[in-house]
Design a protein around this motif. Sequence first.
Motif, PDB file in Angstrom:
ATOM      1  N   ARG A  13       0.841  -1.182   0.000  1.00 35.90           N
ATOM      2  CA  ARG A  13       0.000   0.000   0.000  1.00 35.90           C
ATOM      3  C   ARG A  13       0.878   1.234   0.000  1.00 35.90           C
ATOM      4  O   ARG A  13       1.969   1.255   0.565  1.00 35.90           O
ATOM      5  N   ARG A  14       0.371   2.278  -0.657  1.00 35.32           N
ATOM      6  CA  ARG A  14       1.037   3.576  -0.614  1.00 35.32           C
ATOM      7  C   ARG A  14       0.608   4.294   0.661  1.00 35.32           C
ATOM      8  O   ARG A  14      -0.487   4.064   1.192  1.00 35.32           O
ATOM      9  N   ARG A  15       1.457   5.163   1.125  1.00 36.47           N
ATOM     10  CA  ARG A  15       1.128   5.952   2.310  1.00 36.47           C
ATOM     11  C   ARG A  15      -0.212   6.663   2.124  1.00 36.47           C
ATOM     12  O   ARG A  15      -0.477   7.232   1.070  1.00 36.47           O
ATOM     13  N   GLY A  16      -1.051   6.572   3.134  1.00 40.82           N
ATOM     14  CA  GLY A  16      -2.346   7.222   3.081  1.00 40.82           C
ATOM     15  C   GLY A  16      -3.483   6.316   2.634  1.00 40.82           C
ATOM     16  O   GLY A  16      -4.660   6.659   2.820  1.00 40.82           O
ATOM     17  N   GLN A  17      -3.161   5.160   2.063  1.00 40.57           N
ATOM     18  CA  GLN A  17      -4.207   4.228   1.636  1.00 40.57           C
ATOM     19  C   GLN A  17      -4.690   3.405   2.818  1.00 40.57           C
ATOM     20  O   GLN A  17      -4.134   3.451   3.914  1.00 40.57           O
ATOM     21  N   GLU A  18      -5.701   2.599   2.559  1.00 41.32           N
ATOM     22  CA  GLU A  18      -6.244   1.710   3.582  1.00 41.32           C
ATOM     23  C   GLU A  18      -5.780   0.282   3.325  1.00 41.32           C
ATOM     24  O   GLU A  18      -5.647  -0.139   2.177  1.00 41.32           O
ATOM     25  N   ALA A  19      -5.529  -0.432   4.403  1.00 43.79           N
ATOM     26  CA  ALA A  19      -5.173  -1.853   4.303  1.00 43.79           C
ATOM     27  C   ALA A  19      -6.223  -2.674   5.030  1.00 43.79           C
ATOM     28  O   ALA A  19      -6.626  -2.337   6.150  1.00 43.79           O
ATOM     29  N   GLY A  59      -3.811  -3.806  22.918  1.00 39.60           N
ATOM     30  CA  GLY A  59      -2.604  -3.663  22.118  1.00 39.60           C
ATOM     31  C   GLY A  59      -2.803  -2.909  20.814  1.00 39.60           C
ATOM     32  O   GLY A  59      -1.863  -2.739  20.040  1.00 39.60           O
ATOM     33  N   MET A  60      -4.002  -2.450  20.580  1.00 41.53           N
ATOM     34  CA  MET A  60      -4.288  -1.738  19.326  1.00 41.53           C
ATOM     35  C   MET A  60      -3.870  -0.277  19.442  1.00 41.53           C
ATOM     36  O   MET A  60      -4.181   0.393  20.428  1.00 41.53           O
ATOM     37  N   PRO A  61      -3.185   0.241  18.430  1.00 34.72           N
ATOM     38  CA  PRO A  61      -2.946   1.691  18.420  1.00 34.72           C
ATOM     39  C   PRO A  61      -4.287   2.433  18.493  1.00 34.72           C
ATOM     40  O   PRO A  61      -5.295   1.965  17.973  1.00 34.72           O
ATOM     41  N   LYS A  62      -4.265   3.575  19.147  1.00 37.94           N
ATOM     42  CA  LYS A  62      -5.519   4.292  19.410  1.00 37.94           C
ATOM     43  C   LYS A  62      -6.158   4.830  18.150  1.00 37.94           C
ATOM     44  O   LYS A  62      -7.377   4.980  18.069  1.00 37.94           O
ATOM     45  N   GLU A  63      -5.360   5.121  17.153  1.00 36.82           N
ATOM     46  CA  GLU A  63      -5.908   5.719  15.934  1.00 36.82           C
ATOM     47  C   GLU A  63      -5.599   4.833  14.738  1.00 36.82           C
ATOM     48  O   GLU A  63      -4.617   4.098  14.716  1.00 36.82           O
ATOM     49  N   ARG A  64      -6.443   4.913  13.743  1.00 36.03           N
ATOM     50  CA  ARG A  64      -6.285   4.306  12.417  1.00 36.03           C
ATOM     51  C   ARG A  64      -6.482   2.797  12.381  1.00 36.03           C
ATOM     52  O   ARG A  64      -6.670   2.250  11.301  1.00 36.03           O
ATOM     53  N   PHE A  65      -6.419   2.120  13.497  1.00 36.61           N
ATOM     54  CA  PHE A  65      -6.548   0.659  13.516  1.00 36.61           C
ATOM     55  C   PHE A  65      -7.915   0.251  14.068  1.00 36.61           C
ATOM     56  O   PHE A  65      -8.375   0.813  15.068  1.00 36.61           O
ATOM     57  N   LEU A  77      -8.862  -7.016  10.014  1.00 34.92           N
ATOM     58  CA  LEU A  77      -8.054  -5.971  10.657  1.00 34.92           C
ATOM     59  C   LEU A  77      -7.897  -4.865   9.625  1.00 34.92           C
ATOM     60  O   LEU A  77      -7.429  -5.097   8.510  1.00 34.92           O
ATOM     61  N   ARG A  78      -8.320  -3.674  10.010  1.00 31.41           N
ATOM     62  CA  ARG A  78      -8.335  -2.556   9.080  1.00 31.41           C
ATOM     63  C   ARG A  78      -7.379  -1.476   9.561  1.00 31.41           C
ATOM     64  O   ARG A  78      -7.408  -1.088  10.735  1.00 31.41           O
ATOM     65  N   ILE A  79      -6.538  -1.027   8.653  1.00 29.60           N
ATOM     66  CA  ILE A  79      -5.611   0.058   8.971  1.00 29.60           C
ATOM     67  C   ILE A  79      -5.879   1.196   7.993  1.00 29.60           C
ATOM     68  O   ILE A  79      -5.700   1.044   6.777  1.00 29.60           O
ATOM     69  N   GLN A  80      -6.316   2.304   8.523  1.00 26.77           N
ATOM     70  CA  GLN A  80      -6.602   3.463   7.673  1.00 26.77           C
ATOM     71  C   GLN A  80      -5.370   4.361   7.567  1.00 26.77           C
ATOM     72  O   GLN A  80      -4.550   4.435   8.495  1.00 26.77           O
ATOM     73  N   GLN A  81      -5.251   5.021   6.424  1.00 26.63           N
ATOM     74  CA  GLN A  81      -4.182   6.007   6.206  1.00 26.63           C
ATOM     75  C   GLN A  81      -2.822   5.450   6.639  1.00 26.63           C
ATOM     76  O   GLN A  81      -2.153   6.005   7.514  1.00 26.63           O
TER      77      GLN A  81
END
Lengths: 114, 112
Positions: A13-19, A59-65, A77-81
């Motif tokens: 993924r490129r930076r800023g995309q969603e995984a 254990g999840m990061p507070k943002e984007r996950f 499992l979704r990772i935004q940006q």
Amino acid sequence: NAGVMQNPRHLVRRRGQEARLRCSPMKGHSHVYWYRQLPEEGLKFMVYLQKENIIDESGMPKERFSAEFPKEGPSILRIQQVVRGDSAAYFCASSPGQGEYGYTFGSGTRLTVV
Amino acid sequence: AQSVTQLDSQVPVFEEAPVELRCNYSSSVSVYLFWYVQYPNQGLQLLLKYLSGSTLVKGINGFEAEFNKSQTSFHLRKPSVHISDTAEYFCAGGKGAQKLVFGQGTRLTINP
């Protein structure tokens, strides 16, 4: 009896995309766990889910996950940006109950952020 | 804080030699202890586990581990290694095993 299935195996993924990472537990297993393995490190717990419930996301990061395990279908499992620091191997594991039997891990999804 | 420490990041041994991979855990981790093996570009496979009972635990591929409560250790051993044992080995522990704490891993390299 298929094991824990994760897909895709590799994701760029490129930076800023969603995984979006998918995990289908073993048949009969209703507990799912996600771990992250950074390069040259051990696995770090992210989240523990049962069907339709998040049990422990300490254990999840507070943002984007975010993570979900719907009534039907795989756990996601979704990772935004995404950022470069998200590049890692993400492993899913499942167990039939409280987990005292030991996890069964999938082969992982290797996420590369470019 | 819970912690699992693998004392060696890399262990090179010759084929057919014995090997010991060391693991220490904090007393707050205890209860359940595991050893996993990870072959290149693959997931983790459970080698063996200690839940309770006998302190000597036998696993797959000829590996065994000994739970030592007084030394808070759970070292992994094999009397004679093969080339195919080349892999990364992880020690892990937890209470109830819903959330495992993993060590940093030990890379075992077998030389012919």
